[in-house]
Design an enzyme around this catalytic site. Structure first.
Site, PDB file in Angstrom:
ATOM      1  N   ALA A  12       0.828  -1.217   0.000  1.00 25.11           N
ATOM      2  CA  ALA A  12       0.000   0.000   0.000  1.00 25.11           C
ATOM      3  C   ALA A  12       0.858   1.261   0.000  1.00 25.11           C
ATOM      4  O   ALA A  12       0.338   2.373   0.044  1.00 25.11           O
ATOM      5  CB  ALA A  12      -0.933  -0.013   1.218  1.00 25.11           C
ATOM      6  N   ASP A 151      19.206   1.750 -10.448  1.00 27.40           N
ATOM      7  CA  ASP A 151      20.500   2.323 -10.836  1.00 27.40           C
ATOM      8  C   ASP A 151      20.763   2.093 -12.330  1.00 27.40           C
ATOM      9  O   ASP A 151      21.306   2.957 -13.020  1.00 27.40           O
ATOM     10  CB  ASP A 151      21.635   1.696 -10.001  1.00 27.40           C
ATOM     11  CG  ASP A 151      21.411   1.910  -8.514  1.00 27.40           C
ATOM     12  OD1 ASP A 151      20.924   2.984  -8.139  1.00 27.40           O
ATOM     13  OD2 ASP A 151      21.711   0.986  -7.735  1.00 27.40           O
ATOM     14  N   HIS A 179      23.927  -0.656  -3.583  1.00 29.41           N
ATOM     15  CA  HIS A 179      22.895   0.349  -3.868  1.00 29.41           C
ATOM     16  C   HIS A 179      22.916   1.462  -2.822  1.00 29.41           C
ATOM     17  O   HIS A 179      22.002   1.580  -2.008  1.00 29.41           O
ATOM     18  CB  HIS A 179      21.511  -0.307  -3.957  1.00 29.41           C
ATOM     19  CG  HIS A 179      20.426   0.694  -4.210  1.00 29.41           C
ATOM     20  ND1 HIS A 179      20.321   1.378  -5.411  1.00 29.41           N
ATOM     21  CD2 HIS A 179      19.447   1.177  -3.418  1.00 29.41           C
ATOM     22  CE1 HIS A 179      19.311   2.223  -5.333  1.00 29.41           C
ATOM     23  NE2 HIS A 179      18.757   2.122  -4.140  1.00 29.41           N
TER      24      HIS A 179
HETATM   25  N1  LIG Z   1      16.047  -0.479  -3.984  1.00 27.59           N
HETATM   26  C1  LIG Z   1      15.804   0.731  -4.457  1.00 27.59           C
HETATM   27  O1  LIG Z   1      16.342   1.115  -5.507  1.00 27.59           O
HETATM   28  C2  LIG Z   1      14.866   1.645  -3.768  1.00 27.59           C
HETATM   29  C3  LIG Z   1      14.442   1.377  -2.495  1.00 27.59           C
HETATM   30  N2  LIG Z   1      13.552   2.198  -1.855  1.00 27.59           N
HETATM   31  C4  LIG Z   1      13.157   1.834  -0.492  1.00 27.59           C
HETATM   32  O2  LIG Z   1      11.881   1.188  -0.517  1.00 27.59           O
HETATM   33  C5  LIG Z   1      11.262   1.319   0.772  1.00 27.59           C
HETATM   34  C6  LIG Z   1       9.803   1.744   0.620  1.00 27.59           C
HETATM   35  O3  LIG Z   1       9.719   3.033   0.074  1.00 27.59           O
HETATM   36  P1  LIG Z   1       8.280   3.739  -0.153  1.00 27.59           P
HETATM   37  O4  LIG Z   1       7.344   2.812  -0.819  1.00 27.59           O
HETATM   38  O5  LIG Z   1       8.555   5.054  -0.760  1.00 27.59           O
HETATM   39  O6  LIG Z   1       7.814   3.943   1.367  1.00 27.59           O
HETATM   40  P2  LIG Z   1       6.323   4.144   1.911  1.00 27.59           P
HETATM   41  O7  LIG Z   1       6.425   4.597   3.306  1.00 27.59           O
HETATM   42  O8  LIG Z   1       5.533   4.969   0.949  1.00 27.59           O
HETATM   43  O9  LIG Z   1       5.719   2.680   1.866  1.00 27.59           O
HETATM   44  C7  LIG Z   1       6.196   1.648   2.677  1.00 27.59           C
HETATM   45  C8  LIG Z   1       5.027   0.730   3.010  1.00 27.59           C
HETATM   46  O10 LIG Z   1       5.538  -0.315   3.835  1.00 27.59           O
HETATM   47  C9  LIG Z   1       4.537  -0.621   4.790  1.00 27.59           C
HETATM   48  N3  LIG Z   1       5.097  -1.335   5.904  1.00 27.59           N
HETATM   49  C10 LIG Z   1       5.794  -0.853   6.964  1.00 27.59           C
HETATM   50  N4  LIG Z   1       6.113  -1.855   7.803  1.00 27.59           N
HETATM   51  C11 LIG Z   1       5.625  -2.998   7.244  1.00 27.59           C
HETATM   52  C12 LIG Z   1       5.618  -4.355   7.640  1.00 27.59           C
HETATM   53  N5  LIG Z   1       6.193  -4.762   8.775  1.00 27.59           N
HETATM   54  N6  LIG Z   1       5.030  -5.236   6.831  1.00 27.59           N
HETATM   55  C13 LIG Z   1       4.438  -4.855   5.688  1.00 27.59           C
HETATM   56  N7  LIG Z   1       4.383  -3.580   5.270  1.00 27.59           N
HETATM   57  C14 LIG Z   1       4.978  -2.666   6.051  1.00 27.59           C
HETATM   58  C15 LIG Z   1       3.959   0.755   5.160  1.00 27.59           C
HETATM   59  O11 LIG Z   1       2.681   0.627   5.765  1.00 27.59           O
HETATM   60  C16 LIG Z   1       3.907   1.437   3.803  1.00 27.59           C
HETATM   61  O12 LIG Z   1       2.664   1.242   3.162  1.00 27.59           O
HETATM   62  C17 LIG Z   1      12.131   2.320   1.541  1.00 27.59           C
HETATM   63  O13 LIG Z   1      12.963   1.632   2.429  1.00 27.59           O
HETATM   64  C18 LIG Z   1      12.960   2.988   0.453  1.00 27.59           C
HETATM   65  O14 LIG Z   1      14.162   3.502   0.927  1.00 27.59           O
HETATM   66  C19 LIG Z   1      13.046   3.299  -2.483  1.00 27.59           C
HETATM   67  C20 LIG Z   1      13.428   3.605  -3.758  1.00 27.59           C
HETATM   68  C21 LIG Z   1      14.400   2.840  -4.490  1.00 27.59           C
HETATM   69  O1  LIG Z   2      17.348   7.383  -2.518  1.00 27.05           O
HETATM   70  C1  LIG Z   2      16.605   6.666  -1.812  1.00 27.05           C
HETATM   71  O2  LIG Z   2      16.557   6.707  -0.590  1.00 27.05           O
HETATM   72  C2  LIG Z   2      15.740   5.668  -2.515  1.00 27.05           C
HETATM   73  C3  LIG Z   2      16.577   4.858  -3.394  1.00 27.05           C
HETATM   74  O3  LIG Z   2      17.189   3.896  -3.001  1.00 27.05           O
HETATM   75  C4  LIG Z   2      16.798   5.364  -4.754  1.00 27.05           C
HETATM   76  O4  LIG Z   2      16.049   6.223  -5.242  1.00 27.05           O
HETATM   77  O5  LIG Z   2      17.753   4.900  -5.392  1.00 27.05           O
END
Ligand SMILES: NC(=O)C1=CN([C@@H]2O[C@H](COP(=O)(O)OP(=O)(O)OC[C@H]3O[C@@H](n4cnc5c(N)ncnc54)[C@H](O)[C@@H]3O)[C@@H](O)[C@H]2O)C=CC1
Ligand SMILES: O=C([O-])CC(=O)C(=O)O
Length: 344
Positions: A12, A151, A179
């Site tokens: 969500a 990336d 990352h």
């Molecule tokens: N690997 C990558 O390249 C990237 C990683 N991210 C990471 O992805 C993660 C999520 O980012 P967003 O979606 O923007 O955050 P967000 O806060 O919009 O969504 C996170 C969701 O996780 C849910 N959540 C929290 N604890 C939970 C649990 N125990 N079980 C199930 N759901 C749970 C929340 O209720 C929320 O709906 C962050 O850690 C962010 O840094 C973000 C962008 C790129």
């Molecule tokens: O920058 C952040 O925190 C989220 C992320 O991992 C990305 O956008 O590459």
């Protein structure tokens, strides 16, 4: 026809919703299970009206086990995102425990699943998942991935802004390391026919390494990349499904993996660097990692970047690993990492 249930944990959220929307387009998915501690049933009801093959079911906060039961693939964008001024490592305090609990759910309910970790800090959250699965004796390093596809996606787009002859859709850039900041090492020297100047290479490398910061800054406190991440996450999930379900061979994508997934090919690299995990080009097969491709001959500039990445990565990996193996060691702030935020 066998079923291919996919579970999205954190469905969500900012990434979870558009990612689930994109996964709903896939004909390779029979059941889409959306798990979140808030709002998952609503998101599921909404997506379930879309006229594609999969059924969609939402699972609330006490329903993790049901959401994960017999999943073929689990995609994890659960946890908190950055705000301006934070490093990805700053998210460890909250996200490490969330990822540990979800990995335990995987071990109990779908020990054979492919696990795709999006939650940051990826350099540490992937070792957390691995260590939990090891504890339950169900670890298969060929099936656990850190999703570093964003990336790669950024690299393709950013190089096309410098050279308009490059088609960003068809030009894949190998991005290795990890990352976060200096651990993201784009190998621009490997792009066939590239003619970037030294200055362009330096500027592009910096932009790819700190692309995440661009979005965090622009969103000004409202989170980090969500839509481009959903695109990248769906692209990576499709790679795993095409190889494992459709039997497509020869697909190569960069991803952060345990080098044990192909110990034979990575033996020399592991001996030289001491690293257990590294993002590298991986060839996919029915069981996940078919082969970790060798690091190509890199430029002197890239070698310098790699040397810097190794030190940082080692600390990140140790921190994630010890969170499970020696939890008391990680609560102390002794594992120092460099500031990741882009210099202004
Ligand atoms: N690997 C990558 O390249 C990237 C990683 N991210 C990471 O992805 C993660 C999520 O980012 P967003 O979606 O923007 O955050 P967000 O806060 O919009 O969504 C996170 C969701 O996780 C849910 N959540 C929290 N604890 C939970 C649990 N125990 N079980 C199930 N759901 C749970 C929340 O209720 C929320 O709906 C962050 O850690 C962010 O840094 C973000 C962008 C790129
Ligand atoms: O920058 C952040 O925190 C989220 C992320 O991992 C990305 O956008 O590459």
């Amino acid at each position: 026809m066998s079923t291919r249930p996919i579970t999205v944990c954190g469905a969500a959220g900012g990434i979870g919703q558009p990612l689930s929307l994109l996964l709903k387009q896939s004909d390779l998915i029979t059941d889409l299970a959306l798990f979140d501690i808030v709002n998952a049933p609503g998101v599921a009801a909404d997506l379930s009206h879309i006229n594609t093959r999969s059924t969609v079911t939402g699972y609330g906060k006490d329903e993790m086990d049901a959401a994960l039961k017999d999943a073929h693939t689990v995609v994890i964008p659960a946890g908190v995102p950055r705000k301006p001024g934070m490093t990805r490592d700053d998210l460890f305090k909250i996200n490490a425990g969330i990822i540990r609990d979800l990995a335990e759910g995987v071990a109990r309910n779908c020990p054979d699943a492919f696990v795709l970790v999006i939650s940051n800090p990826v350099n540490s959250t992937v070792p957390i998942v691995s260590e939990v699965l090891k504890k339950y004796n169900v670890y298969n390093p060929k099936k656990v991935f850190g999703v570093s596809t964003l990336d790669v996606v950024r690299a393709s787009r950013f190089i096309s802004e410098v050279d308009s002859n490059i088609n960003p859709k068809s030009t894949r850039v190998t991005v290795v390391g990890g990352h976060s900041g200096v651990t993201i090492v784009p190998l621009l020297s490997q792009i066939p026919g590239q003619k970037f100047t030294e200055e362009q290479v330096k500027a592009l490398t910096h932009r790819i390494q700190y692309g995440g910061d661009e979005v965090v800054k622009a969103k000004a406190g409202a989170g980090s990349a969500t839509l481009s991440m959903a695109y990248a996450g769906a692209r990576f999930t499709n790679v795993v499904l095409e190889a494992s379900v459709n039997g497509k061979t020869g697909i190569v994508e960069s991803t952060y993996v345990n080098l044990l997934a192909d110990a034979e090919s990575t033996k020399a690299f592991h001996a030289k660097t001491g690293l257990d995990y590294f993002a590298q080009d991986v060839e996919f097969g029915p069981e996940g990692v078919a082969k970790i491709l060798p690091l190509p001959a890199v430029s002197d500039h890239e070698q310098g970047l790699l040397d810097e990445a190794y030190t940082e990565l080692k600390a990140n990996i140790e921190k994630g690993t010890k969170f499970i193996t020696e939890p008391e060691a990680v609560t102390k702030p002794e594992v120092a990492t460099k500031p990741e935020v882009a210099p202004q």
